[in-house]
Motif scaffolding. Sequence first.
Motif, PDB file in Angstrom:
ATOM      1  N   LEU A   1      23.384  27.187  28.834  1.00 22.11           N
ATOM      2  CA  LEU A   1      22.427  27.926  27.997  1.00 22.11           C
ATOM      3  C   LEU A   1      21.806  29.129  28.728  1.00 22.11           C
ATOM      4  O   LEU A   1      21.644  30.208  28.146  1.00 22.11           O
ATOM      5  N   TYR A   2      21.443  28.940  29.987  1.00 24.21           N
ATOM      6  CA  TYR A   2      20.765  30.014  30.755  1.00 24.21           C
ATOM      7  C   TYR A   2      21.427  30.180  32.126  1.00 24.21           C
ATOM      8  O   TYR A   2      20.973  29.609  33.118  1.00 24.21           O
ATOM      9  N   PRO A   3      22.488  30.974  32.205  1.00 22.90           N
ATOM     10  CA  PRO A   3      23.275  31.025  33.447  1.00 22.90           C
ATOM     11  C   PRO A   3      22.801  32.035  34.501  1.00 22.90           C
ATOM     12  O   PRO A   3      23.545  32.326  35.442  1.00 22.90           O
TER      13      PRO A   3
ATOM     14  N   GLN B   1      19.202  34.149  36.679  1.00 25.71           N
ATOM     15  CA  GLN B   1      17.864  33.905  37.225  1.00 25.71           C
ATOM     16  C   GLN B   1      16.826  34.440  36.231  1.00 25.71           C
ATOM     17  O   GLN B   1      16.783  35.639  35.952  1.00 25.71           O
ATOM     18  N   TRP B   2      16.013  33.531  35.722  1.00 30.45           N
ATOM     19  CA  TRP B   2      14.911  33.929  34.837  1.00 30.45           C
ATOM     20  C   TRP B   2      13.620  33.991  35.659  1.00 30.45           C
ATOM     21  O   TRP B   2      13.395  33.150  36.548  1.00 30.45           O
ATOM     22  N   ASN B   3      12.782  34.938  35.327  1.00 30.07           N
ATOM     23  CA  ASN B   3      11.615  35.266  36.133  1.00 30.07           C
ATOM     24  C   ASN B   3      10.634  34.098  36.308  1.00 30.07           C
ATOM     25  O   ASN B   3      10.421  33.608  37.417  1.00 30.07           O
TER      26      ASN B   3
ATOM     27  N   PRO C   1      12.044  42.212  36.307  1.00 35.59           N
ATOM     28  CA  PRO C   1      12.688  41.864  35.034  1.00 35.59           C
ATOM     29  C   PRO C   1      12.646  40.379  34.697  1.00 35.59           C
ATOM     30  O   PRO C   1      12.558  39.538  35.587  1.00 35.59           O
ATOM     31  N   HIS C   2      12.796  40.123  33.408  1.00 33.58           N
ATOM     32  CA  HIS C   2      12.754  38.719  32.985  1.00 33.58           C
ATOM     33  C   HIS C   2      14.066  37.999  33.277  1.00 33.58           C
ATOM     34  O   HIS C   2      14.065  36.792  33.495  1.00 33.58           O
ATOM     35  N   ILE C   3      15.197  38.739  33.321  1.00 31.39           N
ATOM     36  CA  ILE C   3      16.467  38.108  33.741  1.00 31.39           C
ATOM     37  C   ILE C   3      17.149  38.998  34.777  1.00 31.39           C
ATOM     38  O   ILE C   3      17.242  40.216  34.585  1.00 31.39           O
TER      39      ILE C   3
ATOM     40  N   GLY D   1      29.289  33.322  28.716  1.00 30.80           N
ATOM     41  CA  GLY D   1      28.666  32.326  27.848  1.00 30.80           C
ATOM     42  C   GLY D   1      27.260  32.697  27.432  1.00 30.80           C
ATOM     43  O   GLY D   1      26.592  31.923  26.747  1.00 30.80           O
ATOM     44  N   TYR D   2      26.770  33.882  27.848  1.00 26.82           N
ATOM     45  CA  TYR D   2      25.408  34.288  27.486  1.00 26.82           C
ATOM     46  C   TYR D   2      25.428  35.589  26.693  1.00 26.82           C
ATOM     47  O   TYR D   2      26.267  36.459  26.909  1.00 26.82           O
ATOM     48  N   PHE D   3      24.495  35.707  25.781  1.00 24.03           N
ATOM     49  CA  PHE D   3      24.293  36.948  25.037  1.00 24.03           C
ATOM     50  C   PHE D   3      22.784  37.113  24.824  1.00 24.03           C
ATOM     51  O   PHE D   3      22.115  36.129  24.505  1.00 24.03           O
TER      52      PHE D   3
ATOM     53  N   PRO E   1       9.201  39.599  21.948  1.00 22.07           N
ATOM     54  CA  PRO E   1       8.826  38.174  22.011  1.00 22.07           C
ATOM     55  C   PRO E   1       9.321  37.484  23.281  1.00 22.07           C
ATOM     56  O   PRO E   1       8.681  36.562  23.773  1.00 22.07           O
ATOM     57  N   TRP E   2      10.457  37.922  23.826  1.00 26.14           N
ATOM     58  CA  TRP E   2      10.986  37.299  25.041  1.00 26.14           C
ATOM     59  C   TRP E   2      10.115  37.605  26.258  1.00 26.14           C
ATOM     60  O   TRP E   2      10.217  36.919  27.275  1.00 26.14           O
ATOM     61  N   GLU E   3       9.277  38.643  26.151  1.00 29.63           N
ATOM     62  CA  GLU E   3       8.458  38.993  27.313  1.00 29.63           C
ATOM     63  C   GLU E   3       7.400  37.925  27.581  1.00 29.63           C
ATOM     64  O   GLU E   3       7.076  37.624  28.730  1.00 29.63           O
TER      65      GLU E   3
ATOM     66  N   ARG F   1       7.547  32.926  25.093  1.00 23.97           N
ATOM     67  CA  ARG F   1       7.396  32.017  23.940  1.00 23.97           C
ATOM     68  C   ARG F   1       8.130  32.645  22.752  1.00 23.97           C
ATOM     69  O   ARG F   1       7.533  33.055  21.752  1.00 23.97           O
ATOM     70  N   ASP F   2       9.449  32.671  22.856  1.00 23.63           N
ATOM     71  CA  ASP F   2      10.297  33.513  22.012  1.00 23.63           C
ATOM     72  C   ASP F   2       9.958  33.538  20.524  1.00 23.63           C
ATOM     73  O   ASP F   2       9.802  34.591  19.936  1.00 23.63           O
ATOM     74  N   ASN F   3       9.923  32.357  19.892  1.00 20.41           N
ATOM     75  CA  ASN F   3       9.779  32.335  18.423  1.00 20.41           C
ATOM     76  C   ASN F   3       8.411  31.804  17.991  1.00 20.41           C
ATOM     77  O   ASN F   3       8.274  31.242  16.907  1.00 20.41           O
TER      78      ASN F   3
ATOM     79  N   MET G   1      17.085  23.704  16.936  1.00 15.87           N
ATOM     80  CA  MET G   1      16.155  23.739  18.069  1.00 15.87           C
ATOM     81  C   MET G   1      16.001  25.152  18.628  1.00 15.87           C
ATOM     82  O   MET G   1      15.402  25.353  19.681  1.00 15.87           O
ATOM     83  N   ARG G   2      16.575  26.130  17.954  1.00 12.55           N
ATOM     84  CA  ARG G   2      16.589  27.504  18.471  1.00 12.55           C
ATOM     85  C   ARG G   2      16.005  28.471  17.436  1.00 12.55           C
ATOM     86  O   ARG G   2      15.836  28.112  16.278  1.00 12.55           O
ATOM     87  N   PRO G   3      15.710  29.695  17.840  1.00 16.35           N
ATOM     88  CA  PRO G   3      15.224  30.685  16.873  1.00 16.35           C
ATOM     89  C   PRO G   3      16.253  30.930  15.764  1.00 16.35           C
ATOM     90  O   PRO G   3      17.449  30.688  15.938  1.00 16.35           O
TER      91      PRO G   3
ATOM     92  N   ARG H   1      11.574  22.933  17.036  1.00 14.28           N
ATOM     93  CA  ARG H   1      12.047  24.316  17.129  1.00 14.28           C
ATOM     94  C   ARG H   1      11.313  25.124  18.200  1.00 14.28           C
ATOM     95  O   ARG H   1      10.406  25.901  17.933  1.00 14.28           O
ATOM     96  N   TYR H   2      11.703  24.891  19.449  1.00 11.82           N
ATOM     97  CA  TYR H   2      11.374  25.803  20.548  1.00 11.82           C
ATOM     98  C   TYR H   2       9.866  26.037  20.695  1.00 11.82           C
ATOM     99  O   TYR H   2       9.159  25.134  21.097  1.00 11.82           O
ATOM    100  N   TRP H   3       9.340  27.190  20.319  1.00 15.35           N
ATOM    101  CA  TRP H   3       7.907  27.469  20.525  1.00 15.35           C
ATOM    102  C   TRP H   3       7.086  27.321  19.249  1.00 15.35           C
ATOM    103  O   TRP H   3       6.017  27.888  19.125  1.00 15.35           O
TER     104      TRP H   3
END
Length: 412
Positions: free
Chosen positions: A25-27, A29-31, A67-69, A77-79, A150-152, A155-157, A188-190, A335-337
């Motif tokens: 899901l998250y391949p 480095q996230w901040n 940056p956040h990523i 596998g990521y977009f 929202p990704w900043e 809490r995306d959704n 479970m996703r936006p 559902r996530y957030w």
Amino acid sequence: MRDEQARAILKRNDRGGYTIPTSGLYPYQWNWDSAFAAVGFAAFDIDRAWAEIETLFSGQWNNGMVPHILFHVPDDGYFPNHDVWQGTGPIPSSGISQPPVAATMARMVLDKDPEAGRARMAALYPRMVAWHRWFMDWRLDQGAVCVTHPWEAGRDNAPDWDAAMAAITPDGVGDYTRRDTSHVDSSMRPTKYDYDRYIWLVQRGARLGWDEAAMLQDTPFRVADPTMTFILLRATRDLIALGQMLSKDVGDLENWATELEAGAQTLWNTQLGCYDSRDVVGGSWSVSISNASFLCWYAGLDAPDMRTRLAEVLALTKFGVPSLSPDDARFDGKRYWRGPVWGMMNMMIGMGLTEMGLPQGDALKRSTADLIATHGFAEYFDPRDGSPAGGGTFTWTAAVWLAWASPNTQGA
Ligand code: DGY
């Protein structure tokens, strides 16, 4: 046993100097994931903890933004990947930031072994100040910190962005293939509605070369938010303490803390009796009692109404503070957030409560320990029954266990 599993998760998600949140899901480095990973590593490998934060700051842009990523190694596998983001820093990256928990987490790592960490902290310090300065220069509205995507906020959704998102018509976004829903159930996703707008905002930033001044012109999305405001205020207070330890002039930081403290009060929604998000462009309140609202104590701010709101929310769930109050019509437990409980939010809220002498801090730690002991290291959990949701074997849930929730953790 959970201690051992948590260490194993951090090691398994370690890609050499940085940790991914979970494979698939998250391949990358996230901040803020990475900053939490550092306090997890600090429970058993201080050197590795510092490396995590150092790698994060190796991606810092010239303007101070972190940056956040960071896309260290391309992964199909990521977009959206770097070809969509077109970040302009030293490492392929996204073009937005994320909640600045790093200074707070670095201070926690330093506390574990102040002698060994001093030189590494001294090298990171000016970079952290530059990042905080970037927030102060580009993200403020009346002293409160805004998100531009929202990704900043991480809490995306969350419902916090609903009004601002509704004002966007994602014309020309084009065709794209989401990858998140091939890793995790789409419930479970936006939604696609959200995703079109996420991508549309990314395309706008990339088109403008991530030039902050240009992006501020006719900005379609700017929401002043308690996540960013409370976390930056808290991290600035920690940076002041770190600066004093290093004999630095902390005058600017002190001014920022004063400004942010005043800004936090502009997030007070009188009708709701709660800290809330404010849509700067459209002018409306989000009217949501979220887990970000309860970060006030983490930022050193107490309010009698917030204690009441906390008691009300905790009476509705067994496992800590949900991302949206269960009595809100928009609540969705999986559902996530928009409902789930998140370990690292519980940790920050709990730390703040305990530091301010409020007994709910310990209770929150116990319910988080119970949640993870019973339901494992998921990304997030349904607050009604604790059932795991999102990604599994998750770095920040393992880190929260090791740094805070585990019964074997000392002094946290
Ligand atoms: C994602 O990929 O869903 C992230 O939340 C974006 O940062």
